[in-house]
Design an enzyme around this catalytic site. Structure first.
Site, PDB file in Angstrom:
ATOM      1  N   HIS A 198       5.319   0.881  12.745  1.00  0.00           N
ATOM      2  CA  HIS A 198       4.405   1.920  13.670  1.00  0.00           C
ATOM      3  C   HIS A 198       4.411   0.923  14.812  1.00  0.00           C
ATOM      4  CE1 HIS A 198       1.574   4.094  15.631  1.00  0.00           C
ATOM      5  NE2 HIS A 198       0.560   3.825  15.182  1.00  0.00           N
ATOM      6  N   GLY A 257       1.027  -1.235  -0.039  1.00  0.00           N
ATOM      7  CA  GLY A 257       0.103   0.108  -0.145  1.00  0.00           C
ATOM      8  C   GLY A 257       0.726   1.259  -0.068  1.00  0.00           C
ATOM      9  N   GLU A 308      -5.158  -2.029  12.004  1.00  0.00           N
ATOM     10  CA  GLU A 308      -6.081  -2.653  12.550  1.00  0.00           C
ATOM     11  C   GLU A 308      -6.347  -4.141  11.880  1.00  0.00           C
ATOM     12  OE1 GLU A 308      -6.363   0.011  10.635  1.00  0.00           O
ATOM     13  OE2 GLU A 308      -8.122  -0.126   9.230  1.00  0.00           O
ATOM     14  N   GLY A 358       3.727   7.618   2.387  1.00  0.00           N
ATOM     15  CA  GLY A 358       4.479   6.785   1.509  1.00  0.00           C
ATOM     16  C   GLY A 358       5.277   7.423   0.315  1.00  0.00           C
ATOM     17  N   GLU A 402      -8.262  33.873   5.060  1.00  0.00           N
ATOM     18  CA  GLU A 402      -7.238  34.688   5.788  1.00  0.00           C
ATOM     19  C   GLU A 402      -6.662  33.550   6.840  1.00  0.00           C
ATOM     20  OE1 GLU A 402      -6.309  37.666   6.217  1.00  0.00           O
ATOM     21  OE2 GLU A 402      -5.018  36.862   7.993  1.00  0.00           O
TER      22      GLU A 402
HETATM   23  P1  NDP Z   1      -2.372   0.617   3.433  1.00  0.00           P
HETATM   24  O1  NDP Z   1      -3.908   1.130   3.862  1.00  0.00           O
HETATM   25  O2  NDP Z   1      -2.020   1.524   2.370  1.00  0.00           O
HETATM   26  O3  NDP Z   1      -2.639  -0.891   3.405  1.00  0.00           O
HETATM   27  C1  NDP Z   1      -1.474  -1.537   2.849  1.00  0.00           C
HETATM   28  C2  NDP Z   1      -1.864  -2.724   2.308  1.00  0.00           C
HETATM   29  O4  NDP Z   1      -2.260  -3.721   3.243  1.00  0.00           O
HETATM   30  C3  NDP Z   1      -2.569  -2.693   0.951  1.00  0.00           C
HETATM   31  O5  NDP Z   1      -2.005  -3.727   0.059  1.00  0.00           O
HETATM   32  C4  NDP Z   1      -4.105  -3.331   1.426  1.00  0.00           C
HETATM   33  O6  NDP Z   1      -4.696  -3.658   0.428  1.00  0.00           O
HETATM   34  C5  NDP Z   1      -3.374  -4.346   2.391  1.00  0.00           C
HETATM   35  N1  NDP Z   1      -4.421  -4.784   3.130  1.00  0.00           N
HETATM   36  C6  NDP Z   1      -5.495  -4.352   3.795  1.00  0.00           C
HETATM   37  N2  NDP Z   1      -6.382  -5.159   4.257  1.00  0.00           N
HETATM   38  C7  NDP Z   1      -5.883  -6.518   4.335  1.00  0.00           C
HETATM   39  C8  NDP Z   1      -6.145  -7.705   4.963  1.00  0.00           C
HETATM   40  N3  NDP Z   1      -7.159  -7.898   5.527  1.00  0.00           N
HETATM   41  N4  NDP Z   1      -5.335  -8.525   4.576  1.00  0.00           N
HETATM   42  C9  NDP Z   1      -4.279  -8.524   3.791  1.00  0.00           C
HETATM   43  N5  NDP Z   1      -3.731  -7.193   3.367  1.00  0.00           N
HETATM   44  C10 NDP Z   1      -4.709  -6.168   3.579  1.00  0.00           C
HETATM   45  O7  NDP Z   1      -1.474   0.809   4.719  1.00  0.00           O
HETATM   46  P2  NDP Z   1      -0.273   1.865   4.901  1.00  0.00           P
HETATM   47  O8  NDP Z   1       0.858   1.790   4.055  1.00  0.00           O
HETATM   48  O9  NDP Z   1      -0.798   3.264   5.341  1.00  0.00           O
HETATM   49  O10 NDP Z   1       0.112   1.472   6.468  1.00  0.00           O
HETATM   50  C11 NDP Z   1       1.052   0.168   6.541  1.00  0.00           C
HETATM   51  C12 NDP Z   1       1.923   0.514   8.079  1.00  0.00           C
HETATM   52  O11 NDP Z   1       2.761   1.753   7.720  1.00  0.00           O
HETATM   53  C13 NDP Z   1       0.970   0.828   9.171  1.00  0.00           C
HETATM   54  O12 NDP Z   1       1.554   0.146  10.352  1.00  0.00           O
HETATM   55  C14 NDP Z   1       1.271   2.108   9.412  1.00  0.00           C
HETATM   56  O13 NDP Z   1       0.751   2.601  10.975  1.00  0.00           O
HETATM   57  C15 NDP Z   1       2.595   2.445   8.767  1.00  0.00           C
HETATM   58  N6  NDP Z   1       2.758   4.045   8.710  1.00  0.00           N
HETATM   59  C16 NDP Z   1       1.990   4.431   7.544  1.00  0.00           C
HETATM   60  C17 NDP Z   1       2.237   5.949   7.308  1.00  0.00           C
HETATM   61  C18 NDP Z   1       1.330   6.431   5.931  1.00  0.00           C
HETATM   62  O14 NDP Z   1       1.724   7.607   5.727  1.00  0.00           O
HETATM   63  N7  NDP Z   1       0.206   5.746   5.346  1.00  0.00           N
HETATM   64  C19 NDP Z   1       3.261   6.625   7.800  1.00  0.00           C
HETATM   65  C20 NDP Z   1       4.081   5.922   8.788  1.00  0.00           C
HETATM   66  C21 NDP Z   1       3.928   4.625   9.204  1.00  0.00           C
HETATM   67  P3  NDP Z   1      -6.320  -3.312   0.424  1.00  0.00           P
HETATM   68  O15 NDP Z   1      -6.355  -1.946   0.677  1.00  0.00           O
HETATM   69  O16 NDP Z   1      -6.598  -3.652  -1.207  1.00  0.00           O
HETATM   70  O17 NDP Z   1      -6.936  -4.423   1.084  1.00  0.00           O
END
Ligand code: NDP
Length: 338
Positions: free
Chosen positions: A107, A26, A83, A133, A225
């Protein structure tokens, strides 16, 4: 004094030959995978069958199911949303852990609040970017790097810290600096910023808008403003570069005198603000928030949905749309009048 690591503290030799598994392609996963590959590491992506999988394939990665990546890689970057991470960990990651493997979290939340408890025989480290990201990737490409909070939760191999710093360097983070902190402290600071600093700042902004609109000033002028002009965003950038107080020197003398002479009037708010912030901090530190967020997920999703609908219906949202349209700010420039 906090310990901060830079490139010269991190040795890429510590991670030579490690196969990296990016579990979740992601926001963070797609950026971190590309940075690590460009630093010469062997990267495999684990992802569910969704649009992100297609992106990873288009970016030239080998993409396999999360469990398969967890089985094949040595360093596992857990980058699914926080989550769902405990469930993904239990089902797809834990069964494939073995001595010598390393778990890397972006995190401190799940480990810090014991929602994931890894076994004693693996290294558990954190490289938590203070950056979205897209910024993780852009700052790697530009050479500037991005800051992170880093920490070792468990050192099974005796090399966890060296491996963590090697990975942080390969990500491009030691270039900007990695500050050492525990998983729980990283998560607590992050949650406090979201649950106390953000809402308190938001209330002050809303009160300012209400005061001025009720006094008869056009909403568009008020929003322009206060923040839509971008001047506030620019001042925030200068706060980073010069310091929150020192950036005052960039403003007019009238502005400086007015701000400094009137600040004291708002000191009365301090006790109430501090009491509310201490309540939030305690709720976070005790694990009460983590417990609340982990239970009855459907109700939480519904809460977010309803809160968003309420926000969309607020006059402020309408005023913002209108102001952004007339001033041709960003994508609103092409939006039709509602
Ligand atoms: P994303 O919301 O971008 O998701 C990451 C990936 O996980 C996607 O490929 C998503 O696919 C997949 N995913 C979602 N649900 C499931 C599931 N049930 N089973 C398997 N895969 C799943 O995550 P982030 O990159 O935002 O966050 C990842 C980590 O990085 C977290 O720990 C976050 O706290 C940390 N972090 C994030 C930051 C940010 O700016 N976003 C900054 C610093 C740290 P799909 O959506 O298709 O389900």
């Amino acid at each position: 004094m906090a310990v901060v690591y830079h490139d010269e503290d991190a040795n890429l030799e510590a991670i030579r030959g490690l196969k990296v598994g990016i579990l979740g392609y992601g926001n963070q996963g797609s950026a971190q995978a590309r940075n690590l590959r460009d630093s010469g590491l062997d990267v495999i992506v684990g992802n569910i069958d969704d649009a992100y999988r297609e992106t990873a394939l288009a970016d030239g990665f080998e993409v396999v199911p999360i469990a398969a990546a967890a089985a094949r890689a040595d360093a596992l970057f857990l980058l699914t949303p926080d989550e769902v991470m405990p469930e993904v960990y239990e089902r797809d990651v834990a069964p494939h852990l073995a001595p010598g493997k390393l778990l890397c979290f972006a995190h401190g939340y799940n480990v810090g609040f014991a929602l994931i408890v890894p076994p004693e025989f693996v290294d558990v480290v954190m490289i938590a970017p203070r950056m979205i990201g897209a910024g993780v990737r852009d700052s790697y490409v530009s050479g500037e790097g991005f800051p992170s909070f880093v920490g070792v939760h468990h050192d099974a191999t005796g090399h966890a810290k060296a491996r963590m710093l090697g990975l942080a360097r390969a990500l491009g983070s030691t270039r900007a600096g990695c500050l050492e902190v525990s998983f729980k402290d990283e998560a607590t600071l992050d949650l406090f910023s979201e649950q106390a600093f953000g809402p308190a700042f938001g209330r002050i902004m809303m009160t300012a808008i209400d005061t001025l609109v009720e006094a008869g000033y056009p909403p568009e002028a008020v929003l322009m403003e206060l923040y839509l002009s971008g001047e506030l965003a620019y001042s925030f950038l200068k706060m980073r570069e010069m310091g929150a107080l020192r950036q005052h020197e960039l403003h007019s003398h009238t502005s400086q005198y007015g701000t400094m002479s009137r600040s004291v009037r708002y000191f009365d708010l301090d006790p109430l603000l501090k009491q509310k912030m201490q309540e939030s901090l305690e709720e976070i530190r005790s694990g009460a928030f983590a417990k609340e967020w982990s239970t009855d997920r459907e109700a939480k999703v519904e809460f977010i949905k309803q809160a968003r609908e309420i926000q969309r219906g607020l006059p402020m949202t309408r005023w913002e749309d209108e102001t952004r349209r007339v001033f041709r700010i960003g994508d609103a420039a092409t939006h039709k009048k509602q």
